[in-house]
Design a protein around this motif. Structure first.
Motif, mmCIF file in Angstrom:
data_model
loop_
_atom_site.group_PDB
_atom_site.id
_atom_site.type_symbol
_atom_site.label_atom_id
_atom_site.label_comp_id
_atom_site.label_asym_id
_atom_site.label_seq_id
_atom_site.Cartn_x
_atom_site.Cartn_y
_atom_site.Cartn_z
ATOM 1 N N PRO A 195 0.789 -1.202 0.015
ATOM 2 C CA PRO A 195 -0.009 0.091 -0.030
ATOM 3 C C PRO A 195 0.803 1.268 0.030
ATOM 4 O O PRO A 195 1.858 1.208 0.650
ATOM 5 C CB PRO A 195 -0.739 -0.212 1.373
ATOM 6 C CG PRO A 195 -0.182 -0.900 2.113
ATOM 7 C CD PRO A 195 0.624 -1.869 1.309
ATOM 8 N N CYS A 218 -2.715 -6.331 10.167
ATOM 9 C CA CYS A 218 -1.733 -6.816 8.943
ATOM 10 C C CYS A 218 -1.298 -8.049 9.624
ATOM 11 O O CYS A 218 -1.005 -8.482 10.596
ATOM 12 C CB CYS A 218 -0.409 -5.961 8.973
ATOM 13 S SG CYS A 218 0.569 -6.921 7.716
ATOM 14 N N PRO A 219 -1.733 -9.147 8.636
ATOM 15 C CA PRO A 219 -1.305 -10.660 9.097
ATOM 16 C C PRO A 219 0.109 -10.839 9.081
ATOM 17 O O PRO A 219 0.323 -11.941 9.631
ATOM 18 C CB PRO A 219 -2.100 -11.430 7.937
ATOM 19 C CG PRO A 219 -2.659 -10.396 6.894
ATOM 20 C CD PRO A 219 -2.449 -8.966 7.186
ATOM 21 N N VAL A 220 0.805 -10.148 8.748
ATOM 22 C CA VAL A 220 2.269 -10.439 8.513
ATOM 23 C C VAL A 220 3.179 -9.213 9.222
ATOM 24 O O VAL A 220 4.298 -9.496 9.166
ATOM 25 C CB VAL A 220 3.033 -10.742 7.201
ATOM 26 C CG1 VAL A 220 2.440 -11.878 6.449
ATOM 27 C CG2 VAL A 220 2.668 -9.428 6.279
ATOM 28 N N ALA A 267 3.498 -6.200 8.892
ATOM 29 C CA ALA A 267 4.419 -5.447 8.087
ATOM 30 C C ALA A 267 4.219 -3.769 8.209
ATOM 31 O O ALA A 267 5.021 -3.139 7.769
ATOM 32 C CB ALA A 267 4.035 -5.835 6.686
ATOM 33 N N ILE A 268 3.191 -3.560 9.195
ATOM 34 C CA ILE A 268 2.741 -2.267 9.528
ATOM 35 C C ILE A 268 3.430 -1.579 10.656
ATOM 36 O O ILE A 268 3.222 -2.569 11.584
ATOM 37 C CB ILE A 268 1.229 -1.900 9.396
ATOM 38 C CG1 ILE A 268 0.767 -2.212 8.048
ATOM 39 C CG2 ILE A 268 1.151 -0.258 9.322
ATOM 40 C CD1 ILE A 268 -0.546 -2.197 7.879
ATOM 41 N N VAL A 316 5.312 0.743 5.983
ATOM 42 C CA VAL A 316 5.078 -0.532 5.827
ATOM 43 C C VAL A 316 6.137 -1.110 5.297
ATOM 44 O O VAL A 316 7.238 -0.425 4.481
ATOM 45 C CB VAL A 316 4.260 -0.687 4.299
ATOM 46 C CG1 VAL A 316 4.066 -2.146 3.906
ATOM 47 C CG2 VAL A 316 2.636 -0.240 4.660
ATOM 48 N N CYS A 318 5.581 -7.421 3.325
ATOM 49 C CA CYS A 318 3.933 -7.139 2.713
ATOM 50 C C CYS A 318 3.631 -8.106 1.733
ATOM 51 O O CYS A 318 4.382 -8.189 0.853
ATOM 52 C CB CYS A 318 3.790 -5.634 2.417
ATOM 53 S SG CYS A 318 2.139 -5.553 1.810
ATOM 54 N N MET A 319 2.579 -8.737 1.653
ATOM 55 C CA MET A 319 2.202 -9.584 0.739
ATOM 56 C C MET A 319 1.037 -8.935 -0.099
ATOM 57 O O MET A 319 0.339 -10.112 -0.864
ATOM 58 C CB MET A 319 1.834 -11.005 1.345
ATOM 59 C CG MET A 319 0.713 -10.794 2.504
ATOM 60 S SD MET A 319 0.409 -12.550 3.227
ATOM 61 C CE MET A 319 -1.132 -12.223 4.305
ATOM 62 N N TYR A 320 0.690 -7.828 -0.092
ATOM 63 C CA TYR A 320 -0.248 -6.988 -0.886
ATOM 64 C C TYR A 320 -1.547 -7.625 -0.682
ATOM 65 O O TYR A 320 -2.473 -7.694 -1.819
ATOM 66 C CB TYR A 320 0.203 -7.330 -2.385
ATOM 67 C CG TYR A 320 1.686 -7.130 -2.728
ATOM 68 C CD1 TYR A 320 2.590 -6.400 -1.819
ATOM 69 C CD2 TYR A 320 2.142 -7.790 -3.762
ATOM 70 C CE1 TYR A 320 3.991 -6.218 -2.262
ATOM 71 C CE2 TYR A 320 3.598 -7.623 -3.972
ATOM 72 C CZ TYR A 320 4.286 -7.140 -3.397
ATOM 73 O OH TYR A 320 5.853 -6.764 -3.662
ATOM 74 N N CYS A 321 -1.856 -8.254 0.644
ATOM 75 C CA CYS A 321 -3.276 -8.538 0.627
ATOM 76 C C CYS A 321 -4.344 -7.583 0.657
ATOM 77 O O CYS A 321 -5.481 -7.891 0.538
ATOM 78 C CB CYS A 321 -3.285 -9.413 1.950
ATOM 79 S SG CYS A 321 -3.392 -8.628 3.383
ATOM 80 N N GLY A 322 -4.095 -6.319 1.096
ATOM 81 C CA GLY A 322 -5.140 -5.245 0.897
ATOM 82 C C GLY A 322 -6.097 -5.352 2.191
ATOM 83 O O GLY A 322 -6.864 -4.482 2.643
ATOM 84 N N ALA A 323 -5.512 -6.102 3.312
ATOM 85 C CA ALA A 323 -6.348 -6.015 4.645
ATOM 86 C C ALA A 323 -6.497 -4.772 5.298
ATOM 87 O O ALA A 323 -7.474 -4.239 5.922
ATOM 88 C CB ALA A 323 -5.755 -7.060 5.654
ATOM 89 N N CYS A 324 -5.217 -4.010 5.208
ATOM 90 C CA CYS A 324 -5.044 -2.801 5.663
ATOM 91 C C CYS A 324 -6.016 -1.685 4.971
ATOM 92 O O CYS A 324 -6.552 -0.812 5.656
ATOM 93 C CB CYS A 324 -3.638 -2.294 5.861
ATOM 94 S SG CYS A 324 -2.840 -2.510 4.140
ATOM 95 N N ILE A 371 -3.969 0.571 -1.762
ATOM 96 C CA ILE A 371 -3.366 -0.821 -2.159
ATOM 97 C C ILE A 371 -3.357 -0.963 -3.724
ATOM 98 O O ILE A 371 -2.725 -1.592 -4.533
ATOM 99 C CB ILE A 371 -3.557 -1.759 -1.358
ATOM 100 C CG1 ILE A 371 -2.973 -3.278 -1.942
ATOM 101 C CG2 ILE A 371 -5.131 -2.221 -1.648
ATOM 102 C CD1 ILE A 371 -1.795 -3.572 -1.091
HETATM 103 S S1 SF4 Z 1 -1.452 -5.183 2.217
HETATM 104 FE FE1 SF4 Z 1 -1.485 -6.929 3.727
HETATM 105 S S2 SF4 Z 1 0.393 -7.367 4.306
HETATM 106 FE FE2 SF4 Z 1 0.838 -5.497 3.084
HETATM 107 S S3 SF4 Z 1 0.679 -4.040 4.888
HETATM 108 FE FE3 SF4 Z 1 -1.311 -4.110 4.233
HETATM 109 S S4 SF4 Z 1 -2.323 -5.634 5.581
HETATM 110 FE FE4 SF4 Z 1 0.022 -5.963 5.724
#
Ligand code: SF4
Ligand code: HEM
Ligand code: SF4
Ligand code: SF4
Ligand code: SF4
Lengths: 506, 360
Positions: free
Chosen positions: B195, B214-216, B218-219, B233, B238-244, B253
């Motif tokens: 993002p 963030c699941p990993v 990264a933030i 970030v 970051c695995m680009y999941c977009g949860a954030c 993102i």
């Molecule tokens: S996109 Fe996913 S992995 Fe990347 S910073 Fe956001 S929540 Fe974390």
């Protein structure tokens, strides 16, 4: 059930997600009005007046604000040519392409709606802009009808200068009749109310199962909700709450149905209507109910708690119909498409007769689907209850897994066993889950064993496909303290380590 | 009943399904004994007492004007004793008491509504999708429009019921939250970089929540030059999941220039045969080409062609690929197998071939 559902959710758990905050319940300063006691709710709601609150919440307002600002400075190029308001000037050149072709076109339908509802024309204009820029122009927040913590999905257009009629363009989620069976009178009532108050778009249905009504503004959302509720409709769930349920058509029109999906769905909805309307869970909770393993409601992976019809004891076999089927299709067809497809090799064909080893039949429905006149489920019917399915967000998709291998669900007393279990789960999950943690994620974190302890269920071999292969085990009974007579301790649910990570790899 | 009294005055609960049932449904509730497929899109359900209820299934665009819904009602009033239902895949099911009404009903459904009749048996039914650019705040692509474009291409498979080895369910998701479900074929949007935090916006959401989602992990919080707390970030994590991004809109993102689409195969929710299964990555890097996404359509078509040629009856796409193996799948379809197809999540090892079984 005595005193009803005991509310043990920690009062001080922080708010969920910066969304879904309802300050409209009048408790000034209370950050979580939805955990207010039911008595308070009752009193507050006495007025019968529904207020629609544009989020008074400072965060959400700030989101709106900041975003308008960011958009201006960051993505200015999208804003040029603003001020277009008259309908005939709206550019739909790109999405016009979606009017042609054999599949019915929502663009065509919405264009005809636009002749009487200018907002719809502007909606198409914005959509066209999205197609040109491959960019989205909606901001989201939540808007609440008084007494409800969810049910309205608020959308504000970032192109409001160009398309003023869709500056506010919200969705109301409405609970449908179970199984999505309607009388035309019901649907027409919905259309009339909705057309009066909005741009007049209806989605049948949202993937959660709600009726979605699109196209009201801040005021008309309130008016429409008021009128819908006067006519007996009710808002669906959103946010960290019980969601609107979904079920298959079940016994209304399917000979496979082993439970009364529509009645169970309606019962759960009405029993927990407060949990559906007022977000007070760690995160969303979805039930879906399918009458058999065919799972037409997609319960297994789209709900936290699938309820799937099944049976005990022997399958019903009509050997005369088996004979007809074999004569009609040939023995090879039966062997290739029925016998060899059985997951447990428990069905066989001998002398044009079907035999089933019922102890090993896992009630997968395949043979019955293919030979549905000859084979029928057994007569002792109930449901398998599973837990933990969800879609991708955060940990990736999870499939539900077996929690109760068999539960009778034919009578209201049977349903009480189910709701009792549900309440134990909500209590335990509500107390110990992290914010924004679906029950499947929670189980992954604490382990299924600890979860069973927490909700008071005995382990059952049907819950797993195989025992663990990992030898690092904390046997509580064999720990030194326990051997010396110390009493047991609570499951280690606050431990963040996933102790059995390796075993899941086997 | 557990709770006869409603919780609050305005809690109406679910509408009474019994009032909405077709009279033959109400009469034969729980007493159905068989069904037959009369022709594509047309079923009959027979009750123990000999009653027969006919169903005509038609594909709808899901997003409907009130007038279109009224037209649907007009037809149901004329031929269906005023009752109809919708399926979980947004098909309309007209319920008829009289067999003679089927043909005139289909004519009106085709001509007045413009809806095709089909979606039963071994067909491709309507595509499960959510809001996209029409009404979500997160999408990188459209939902209703891409579904329309794809269903135009798959029209023949909708209106026939024997052109495929088994039913094929398709879903479409317009961001990596993936509201579209597991399906035999799933078309999902894919982001390709972390993002980009909009510094002006930081603070509109509660920072600890954005960090926590963030699941990993990264933030993390950071002090900017002025001493204000903002976020950063860690790109490598970051695995680009977009949860954030779902949590806070400042975590932008999406990227119109780089977002692509991928195709996933073999999801199944029914417990039939070997049970439910997750879908797997098959094709990635397809362009997000409005208004008709032709590259996605061509890839789906190619997969279906090979499935039709080599699938066995009642074998869903996942079961078919399981049997022929992914090696043969890539050979037959010509799609490249890459290192990105190999899972690298904690569960990855469960997807490795831990035997000496190879197809040579
Ligand atoms: S996109 Fe996913 S992995 Fe990347 S910073 Fe956001 S929540 Fe974390
Ligand atoms: C306001 C816009 C929406 C947002 C921000 C949103 C967000 C989400 C999120 C975050 C998830 C993933 C949940 C998880 O796995 O933890 C999800 C899943 C899902 N959403 Fe939505 N959603 C929106 C609208 C809708 C609508 C309108 C529907 C249909 C009524 C819908 C149906 C679903 C379904 C079926 C899933 C997958 C099943 C599940 O995991 O529960 N969503 N959505
Ligand atoms: S899930 Fe089973 S009972 Fe329900 S509609 Fe499908 S086949 Fe019938
Ligand atoms: S229902 Fe499934 S497991 Fe049982 S006999 Fe039939 S195919 Fe086998
Ligand atoms: S998949 Fe993503 S973008 Fe599409 S509707 Fe769901 S949350 Fe919105």
């Amino acid at each position: 059930m005595g005193g009803g559902f005991r509310r043990v959710y920690p009062e001080n758990r922080p708010d969920h997600g910066g969304i879904n905050k309802d300050e409209g319940l009048g408790e000034s300063g209370a950050r979580r009005p939805h955990v207010a006691s039911l008595q308070q709710f009752g009193g507050l709601l006495e007025s019968k007046r529904v207020y629609l609150h544009l989020l008074v919440n400072p965060y959400s307002c700030a989101i709106n604000f900041a975003f308008r600002y960011i958009k201006r400075i960051g993505w200015q190029n999208q804003m040029k040519g603003s001020g277009m308001s008259s309908e005939n000037k709206i550019n739909t050149s790109m999405i016009d392409d979606l009017e042609s072709g054999p599949w019915p076109s929502f663009v065509k339908d919405l264009k005809s709606l636009a002749t009487k509802k200018p907002a719809v024309g502007q909606l198409l204009g914005q959509l066209n802009q999205s197609y040109e820029d491959r960019w989205n122009y909606w901001q989201g927040t939540v808007l609440n009808v008084d007494g409800y913590g969810g049910g309205v999905i608020a959308r504000y257009s970032e192109l409001a200068e160009k398309y003023p009629d869709i500056a506010q363009f919200h969705t109301i989620r409405i609970i449908p009749p179970a199984g999505w069976v309607y009388s035309t009178a019901t649907l027409r009532e919905l259309c009339d109310i909705w057309e009066k108050h909005s741009a007049g778009i209806i989605q049948l249905h949202g993937m959660t199962g709600d009726i979605l009504l699109l196209g009201s503004d801040n005021k008309s959302t309130f008016d429409a909700a008021e009128e819908l509720m006067e006519h007996g409709w009710d808002l669906g769930g959103s946010g960290a709450a019980l969601r609107t349920l979904a079920c298959c058509v079940g016994q209304a029109r399917c000979e496979m149905a082993l439970i009364d999906t529509m009645a169970i769905q309606t019962h759960i909805t009405n029993t927990y209507i407060s949990e559906l309307h007022r977000p007070e869970f760690p995160y969303k909770y979805k039930f879906k109910i399918s009458g058999c393993a065919n799972d037409c409601a997609c319960a297994m992976q789209r709900s936290d708690m699938p309820i799937i019809g099944t049976w005990r004891g022997p399958m019903q076999i009509d050997q005369a119909e088996v004979g007809k089927f074999v004569d009609g299709h040939g023995a090879d067809f039966v062997i290739d498409n029925v016998i060899t497809r059985c997951p447990t090799n428990c069905i066989s064909l001998k002398d044009n007769q079907i035999e089933v080893d019922d102890d090993n039949c896992v009630r997968c429905m395949h043979c019955i689907n293919v030979m549905h006149k000859a084979l029928k489920p057994g007569k002792d019917r109930g449901a398998t209850i599973l837990i933990g399915g969800k879609r991708t967000l955060k940990i990736g998709d999870t499939m539900s897994s077996v929690l109760v291998p068999f539960m009778k669900l034919q009578t209201e007393e049977d349903w009480e066993k189910l709701t009792d279990l549900v309440e134990r789960i909500w209590e335990f999950w509500g107390e110990h889950a992290l914010e924004h943690e679906r029950v499947g994620e929670f189980i992954n974190r604490i382990g299924l064993g600890a979860f069973l302890d927490g909700v008071g269920l005995e382990p059952h071999p049907e819950m797993i496909t195989a025992p663990r292969s990992n030898p690092y085990i904390k046997f509580e009974e064999l720990a030194p303290g326990m051997l010396e007579g110390e009493s047991g301790h609570d499951p280690a649910v606050v431990n963040e380590e996933v102790e059995s990570m390796e075993s899941t790899n086997s | 009943m557990a709770r006869a009294k409603k919780m609050a005055p305005r809690d109406n609960g679910a509408p009474d399904y019994k009032k909405n049932l077709h009279p033959l449904m109400a009469k034969n509730y729980g007493k159905w004994s068989y069904h037959e497929k009369l022709r594509p899109g047309v079923l009959v359900h027979g009750a123990e007492n000999g009653d027969r209820l006919y169903t005509v299934r038609a594909g709808s665009p899901r997003t409907l004007s009130v007038d279109k819904v009224r037209q649907i009602c007009d037809i149901a009033d004329k031929y269906c004793q005023g009752h109809l239902r919708f399926t979980s895949r947004a098909n309309v099911e007209f319920l008829l008491a009289n067999e003679a009404d089927i043909d005139p009903l289909i004519k009106e459904v085709n001509e007045t509504l413009g809806f095709p009749v089909g979606g039963t048996g071994h067909s491709i039914s309507n595509i499960v999708h959510t809001q996209g650019w029409l009404h979500c705040n997160l999408p990188g692509t459209d939902a209703a429009g891409s579904v329309k474009a794809l269903m135009d291409l798959l029209y023949e498979e909708f209106v026939t019921d024997d052109s495929l080895p088994a039913r094929v369910k398709i879903s479409a998701s317009c961001c990596q939250i993936n509201c579209g479900g597991q399906a035999d074929i799933s078309i999902n949007l894919q982001h390709h970089h972390p993002p980009r935090i909009k510094p002006e916006g930081v603070g509109v959401c509660e920072l600890p929540k954005v960090v926590a989602i963030c699941p990993v992990a990264a933030i993390r919080p950071r002090q900017d030059e002025t001493g204000k707390t903002t976020l950063e970030v860690v790109d490598e994590k970051c695995m680009y999941c977009g949860a954030c991004h779902g949590q806070c809109p400042t975590m932008e993102i999406r990227d119109a220039k780089t977002d692509t689409l991928s195709i996933w195969l073999g999801g199944k929710t029914a417990s039939t045969r070997k049970g439910p299964s997750f879908m797997r990555l098959a094709v990635w890097g397809l362009p997000n080409n409005t208004p008709r996404w032709p590259e996605v359509g061509a890839a789906v078509r190619k997969i279906l062609d090979v499935y039709k040629q080599t699938g066995r009856p009642y074998e869903r796409i996942g079961e078919w690929v399981d049997r022929i193996g992914w090696k043969r799948f890539f050979e037959l379809t010509g799609f490249p197998f890459t290192k990105y197809h190999i899972d690298d999540s904690p569960l990855a090892r469960s997807t490795f071939n831990t035997s000496s079984h190879v197809r040579l």
